[in-house]
Design a protein around this motif. Structure first.
Motif, mmCIF file in Angstrom:
data_model
loop_
_atom_site.group_PDB
_atom_site.id
_atom_site.type_symbol
_atom_site.label_atom_id
_atom_site.label_comp_id
_atom_site.label_asym_id
_atom_site.label_seq_id
_atom_site.Cartn_x
_atom_site.Cartn_y
_atom_site.Cartn_z
ATOM 1 N N GLY A 160 0.808 -1.204 0.000
ATOM 2 C CA GLY A 160 0.000 0.000 0.000
ATOM 3 C C GLY A 160 0.845 1.259 0.000
ATOM 4 O O GLY A 160 1.757 1.401 -0.803
ATOM 5 N N ASP B 223 -9.949 0.468 -2.590
ATOM 6 C CA ASP B 223 -8.943 0.015 -1.627
ATOM 7 C C ASP B 223 -8.661 1.090 -0.570
ATOM 8 O O ASP B 223 -9.111 2.229 -0.677
ATOM 9 N N ARG C 64 -5.903 3.208 0.414
ATOM 10 C CA ARG C 64 -4.608 3.814 0.074
ATOM 11 C C ARG C 64 -3.646 2.816 -0.568
ATOM 12 O O ARG C 64 -2.446 2.809 -0.301
ATOM 13 N N GLN D 97 -3.523 -0.564 -0.425
ATOM 14 C CA GLN D 97 -3.225 -1.865 0.182
ATOM 15 C C GLN D 97 -3.965 -2.966 -0.567
ATOM 16 O O GLN D 97 -5.156 -2.872 -0.828
ATOM 17 N N THR D 98 -3.253 -4.027 -0.898
ATOM 18 C CA THR D 98 -3.839 -5.131 -1.649
ATOM 19 C C THR D 98 -3.792 -6.422 -0.832
ATOM 20 O O THR D 98 -3.174 -6.486 0.240
ATOM 21 N N TRP E 287 1.037 -2.885 -4.307
ATOM 22 C CA TRP E 287 -0.073 -1.952 -4.142
ATOM 23 C C TRP E 287 -1.137 -2.241 -5.197
ATOM 24 O O TRP E 287 -0.925 -3.042 -6.101
#
Length: 462
Positions: free
Chosen positions: A7, A317, A319, A321-322, A350
């Motif tokens: 992220g 999402d 900011r 973050q995956t 990200w």
């Protein structure tokens, strides 16, 4: 999850010292000639070309986060000038000749971005190069041939595209099991956060006001309402792309489709020699799930692809973050294409969203009755297409008839997406079928294209 950072918007910001601070928000009610909603590539390019045409025009850009927070600061850094949509679909709103002319003009955006960055002193690691889309199976190679033949039938100049065989492709980048590659010439690699932040500084120097930390709550004729005040303007441009669903009345206009990227640690010279990736060519593959990559200025590999394709209710999402499973999938793609990289560590991961219309085709336009313009639906081709959007929107805002304003994508209005849960089911069903198609092709030796992929396209109108 084997990654140092997840992220923090994107690696591209870490590369330039971290996420930037905020500009001041809208100070209250104001009135300007043009109000632009969204400080990404589309909004900033529109402001740039408006100021180039009429230096005295007053422009305010309102942005919920900071300039370049969305896809403009998170993408894969491909400035391709590519026509990546169905040409046949645009025949409903234009002629064959008009589509060919649009494609010709779109290709010129790569050199136009180069011209502006050099003129304005924007250091964004811009580098002219080629893009190689590799086939790793006979079925993938056949799809590349079909794409090449289709482009040739639409009179795309042969100097733009080249189809090469397996040995030639492997001599450029040693992708595993290379059957061949489609080469697109005259594309560019960029560092997107540098480009979008540099462009924001340029338009500010020209007198454009950028108000950050200012969330838009409504757009109507002559008025943009925000959490910080109201902007009155004769012309308004909605330049929100993947975040368009968040504006009341636009919830089903374009859906926010997710894409994710991982970046390796700096690659040692001995591994580069094993890979044979001596230049800075862009890299992709011809699988149904698709991936995209670049060799960065800092000698890293940035590899992107679809993770969780769509979140229920068009959620986005936090900011950048995956999910850990997305990181694992991207790492598997990297190793499948470039097994020489298996010893490398991942430094950053990200994700972000891109705007997808119901017909998967980009559009730009302006309603003369309301004075509200828009552009987007780039479906992952926004770095170059947004530049062309900016040129087109500037013409439309200023009521100028040019070679751009009559093109088939102008004022095109696709139908809206379905209500939930149908759009969630449709998008996830499509990508489930794509992944199944890739697995079936691999299990059968990749000799023929799986019919599941064609079913997926029919399911969502892609």
């Amino acid at each position: 999850m084997d990654v140092k950072k997840n992220g923090e918007v994107s690696f591209w910001y870490a590369d330039i010292g971290g996420v930037p601070g905020y500009r001041a928000p809208l100070p209250g009610n104001i009135e300007v000639d043009v109000c632009i909603v969204g400080a990404g590539f589309t909004g900033l390019w529109t402001a740039y070309y408006l100021k180039e045409a009429e230096p005295g025009i007053s422009i305010a850009i309102v942005e919920k986060e900071f300039a370049g927070f969305g896809a403009s600061g998170r993408n894969g850094g491909w400035c391709s000038g590519e026509f990546g949509w169905s040409r046949e679909k645009y025949l409903s709103s234009g002629t064959r000749e008009g589509i060919i002319e649009w494609e010709r003009q779109l290709r010129s955006t790569v050199e136009e971005v180069q011209r502006v960055t050099e003129k304005e002193g924007i250091d964004c690691d811009f580098l002219m190069t080629d893009c190689l889309t590799f086939a790793q199976s006979p079925a993938q190679m056949e799809r590349l041939r079909e794409g090449y033949d289709e482009a040739m039938s639409w009179q795309v100049p042969t100097t733009r595209l080249e189809l090469i065989d397996g040995p030639e492709a492997a001599s450029r980048i040693r992708v595993a099991n290379a059957q061949g590659a489609l080469v697109r010439h005259n594309v560019a690699r960029v560092q997107p956060a540098k480009l979008v932040r540099g462009l924001a500084e340029v338009v500010e120097r020209k007198g454009v006001k950028i108000y950050e930390q200012t969330a838009v709550t409504g757009i109507e004729k002559g008025r943009v309402t925000t959490t910080r005040g109201t902007v009155k303007a004769k012309r308004i441009v909605r330049a929100t792309e993947g975040f368009t669903h968040g504006i009341p009345g636009n919830e089903r206009q374009w859906i926010p489709m997710n894409s994710a990227i991982v970046v390796t640690e700096p690659v040692p010279d001995e591994i580069w020699r094993e890979i044979g990736w001596d230049g800075s060519q862009l890299l992709a593959d011809a699988s149904h799930a698709y991936c995209y990559a670049q060799r960065t200025r800092g000698n890293r590999i940035a590899m992107g692809g679809r993770g969780v394709p769509y979140r229920f209710g068009s959620k986005t999402d936090d900011r950048g973050q995956t999910q850990p499973e997305t990181i694992e999938k991207l790492k598997a793609i990297l190793y499948r294409m470039l097994p020489q990289t298996k010893a490398l560590k991942l430094d950053h991961a990200w994700c972000g969203v891109l705007g997808v219309p119901r017909d998967w085709c980009a559009t730009a336009g302006l309603d003369p009755q309301t004075g509200i313009g828009w552009a987007g639906g780039y479906v992952g081709l926004g770095v170059s297409t947004s530049n062309f959007s900016g040129q087109t929107l500037a013409d439309l805002v200023l009521d100028r008839k040019t070679e751009r304003t009559d093109l088939p994508w102008v004022n095109r209005q696709p139908r809206k997406w379905e209500v939930e849960p149908f759009r969630w089911l449709g998008v996830h069903g499509m990508y489930r079928l794509y992944h199944m198609a890739d697995r079936n092709e691999a299990a059968s030796g990749g000799k023929t294209t799986s019919r599941l992929a064609k079913l997926a396209n029919r399911l969502t109108g892609r």
